[in-house]
Motif scaffolding. Structure first.
Motif, PDB file in Angstrom:
ATOM      1  N   ASP A  24     -29.652-109.513 -42.004  1.00  0.00           N
ATOM      2  CA  ASP A  24     -27.963-108.863 -42.470  1.00  0.00           C
ATOM      3  C   ASP A  24     -28.690-108.537 -41.179  1.00  0.00           C
ATOM      4  OD1 ASP A  24     -26.574-110.210 -43.850  1.00  0.00           O
ATOM      5  OD2 ASP A  24     -28.068-108.919 -45.815  1.00  0.00           O
ATOM      6  N   LYS A  25     -29.894-107.160 -40.583  1.00  0.00           N
ATOM      7  CA  LYS A  25     -30.133-107.016 -39.906  1.00  0.00           C
ATOM      8  C   LYS A  25     -29.727-107.673 -38.626  1.00  0.00           C
ATOM      9  CE  LYS A  25     -33.033-103.395 -41.963  1.00  0.00           C
ATOM     10  NZ  LYS A  25     -34.763-103.507 -42.472  1.00  0.00           N
ATOM     11  N   LEU A  26     -30.388-108.265 -38.595  1.00  0.00           N
ATOM     12  CA  LEU A  26     -30.268-109.229 -37.656  1.00  0.00           C
ATOM     13  C   LEU A  26     -28.614-109.605 -36.791  1.00  0.00           C
ATOM     14  CD1 LEU A  26     -33.810-111.958 -37.336  1.00  0.00           C
ATOM     15  CD2 LEU A  26     -33.277-109.564 -36.252  1.00  0.00           C
ATOM     16  N   ASP A  27     -27.496-109.272 -37.736  1.00  0.00           N
ATOM     17  CA  ASP A  27     -25.966-110.029 -38.226  1.00  0.00           C
ATOM     18  C   ASP A  27     -25.491-109.088 -36.416  1.00  0.00           C
ATOM     19  OD1 ASP A  27     -23.478-110.365 -37.987  1.00  0.00           O
ATOM     20  OD2 ASP A  27     -23.435-110.477 -40.217  1.00  0.00           O
ATOM     21  N   VAL A  28     -25.668-109.772 -35.472  1.00  0.00           N
ATOM     22  CA  VAL A  28     -24.277-109.102 -34.501  1.00  0.00           C
ATOM     23  C   VAL A  28     -23.189-108.881 -35.201  1.00  0.00           C
ATOM     24  CG1 VAL A  28     -25.706-110.003 -32.650  1.00  0.00           C
ATOM     25  CG2 VAL A  28     -23.530-111.460 -33.615  1.00  0.00           C
ATOM     26  N   LEU A  29     -22.172-109.304 -36.244  1.00  0.00           N
ATOM     27  CA  LEU A  29     -21.173-109.645 -36.517  1.00  0.00           C
ATOM     28  C   LEU A  29     -21.074-108.520 -37.853  1.00  0.00           C
ATOM     29  CD1 LEU A  29     -19.572-112.731 -36.251  1.00  0.00           C
ATOM     30  CD2 LEU A  29     -19.243-110.531 -34.408  1.00  0.00           C
ATOM     31  N   LYS A  30     -22.276-107.832 -37.535  1.00  0.00           N
ATOM     32  CA  LYS A  30     -22.195-106.850 -39.089  1.00  0.00           C
ATOM     33  C   LYS A  30     -21.338-105.291 -39.434  1.00  0.00           C
ATOM     34  CE  LYS A  30     -26.268-104.542 -38.866  1.00  0.00           C
ATOM     35  NZ  LYS A  30     -27.513-105.554 -37.553  1.00  0.00           N
TER      36      LYS A  30
END
Ligand SMILES: Cc1ncc(COP(=O)(O)O)c(C=O)c1O
Length: 426
Positions: A24-30
């Motif tokens: 989740d931390k790496l998610d560019v769409l979060k």
């Protein structure tokens, strides 16, 4: 009766949670999640059926009723550009499907639009009387086949043939007028190679119509570059336009002079407010309009599309596939794979935004999941279908949905009477 299920002892939710948080931390769409108004404690795995509401769409719905309709009344056709909504919405959908803005228009439903497009294609092919076949795939969404069946009843010189979706290329022959395919299979998520199939059909003089119901807003496609002839898609799935949102039509620019659609209503007239006796079609895709547009739902779709303004379709596809890959990893690791076989392609490049699992009790499992806050859907006869829309789902959501599914399967919660009752909409 399937045997009792026990999770694999090697499966550890605690270390899996740490891994999900990292993803989740790496998610560019979060950051997009905050644009959706989803109910608390709900993991929504059904955006492939009905997308959830955005705050922007809710605000527009209020404004359209309370200001534009209630206060501004009929002047809104001009002052709020109601009359131009079909083109405005089409222009917002166009970049999501690799199309020029003047090649897309929002109108009617997929079913009605397929009827128009099939008629347009048959009229274009009418000079070659040898071309008497319409081809479509076995397992296509039923309405596509139903519309074609209705049409060949009206035009008995044509026949409809259903072909295996893994053997389309070999079915292309000089007696085919139109090939009508759904890009992403509604049940399995299997993706057809649009560029290759379109080129092969053209080599045999066949026109191609693509149904993008499970494509638009989730997989990038390049309709102009791949020289697609015509396409349809809906507004209520990944475009989040709300229940019954209008559909859209794409027509390649090179065909614009030849469009003769059969539903020659006044909104598709070149000058609707001239009120002349005889029909004269508008130019280009405007001629696909028929009656008065559904302004409330078209406006909500227009607002919903704003969520795509700052996102790249490549990121959307990458996250969708990452979410479904992650689900499959957990499905393997937990042991669910032994009792819930997956009928979607295992290769991520061959599938769209959903995964499909079979089980004799798929309907009841789906109901038990919904009661436990994980919303998926059921497709007859035995498919549990889960969608991985990336703008509002996290990797932690995926882990949590696996956790609840494991519990339902271990405890056989789905056997409870209330989950067995079939509702009108599954
Ligand atoms: C592939 C496909 N085509 C068409 C439809 C529905 O068409 P319509 O918008 O006419 O209801 C669906 C609905 O889920 C679908 O999955």
């Amino acid at each position: 009766m399937p045997e009792t299920f026990k999770r694999l002892p090697s499966f550890d939710f605690v270390s899996a949670t740490a891994a999900a948080v990292k993803l989740d931390k790496l998610d560019v769409l979060k950051h997009k999640r905050t644009e959706f108004d989803l109910p608390q404690d709900t993991i929504y795995l059904d955006g492939n059926s009905l997308g959830p509401v955005t705050y922007t769409a809710k605000q527009r719905a209020r404004d359209i009723v309370e200001q534009q309709w209630q206060t501004d009344l009929i002047q809104s056709w001009n002052s709020h550009s109601w009359i131009h909504l079909p083109q405005m919405v089409g222009a917002k959908i166009a970049p999501l499907i690799g199309a020029k803005v003047t090649s897309v228009i929002a109108c009617d439903s997929i079913s009605v639009n397929l009827y128009k497009l099939l008629c347009v294609c048959l009229a274009q092919q009418a000079c070659d009387t040898q071309r008497t076949k319409i081809l479509t795939q076995i397992g296509n969404f039923p309405t596509d086949g139903y519309i074609a069946q209705g049409l060949v009843q009206q035009k008995p010189q044509y026949t409809l043939q259903f072909i295996d979706e893994k053997a389309i290329l070999s079915a292309l022959s000089e007696d085919v007028a139109v090939l009508m395919l759904t890009h992403v299979n509604y049940k399995t998520g299997y993706v057809l190679d649009m560029a290759t199939i379109t080129a092969a059909a053209h080599a045999k003089g066949i026109l191609v119509i693509w149904d993008l119901a499970h494509t638009a807003g989730i997989l990038p496609v390049e309709l102009d570059t791949w020289r697609v002839d015509y396409a349809v898609g809906c507004g209520y799935k990944y475009l989040n336009g709300g229940p019954g949102a209008p559909a859209f039509i794409y027509a390649a620019e090179r065909h614009h002079q030849q469009i003769q659609q059969p539903l020659s209503g006044w909104m598709g007239h070149a000058a609707p407010f001239a009120f002349t006796q005889d029909y004269m079609p508008a130019s280009g895709v405007d001629s696909f309009l028929c009656g008065t547009p559904p302004v409330l739902s078209m406006s909500v779709l227009d607002a919903a599309l704003e969520v795509f303004a700052d996102v790249d379709m490549a990121h959307i596809k990458a996250k969708t596939l990452a979410l479904s890959e992650y689900f499959l990893d957990l499905w393997q690791a937990s042991g669910l794979a032994q009792i819930l076989p997956c009928i979607s392609p295992i290769s991520p490049q061959q599938r769209g935004g959903q995964l499909a699992f079979t089980h004799p009790e798929a309907y009841a499992i789906c109901q038990a999941l919904i009661a436990n806050g994980v919303v998926g859907d059921f497709r007859a006869p035995n498919v549990l279908r889960l969608g991985f829309a990336p703008l509002y789902l996290s990797f932690t959501d995926i882990l949590e949905s696996i956790k609840r599914l494991v519990e339902i399967m271990e405890n056989e919660t789905y056997r409870q009477e209330q989950y067995q009752v079939k509702q009108a909409v599954t």
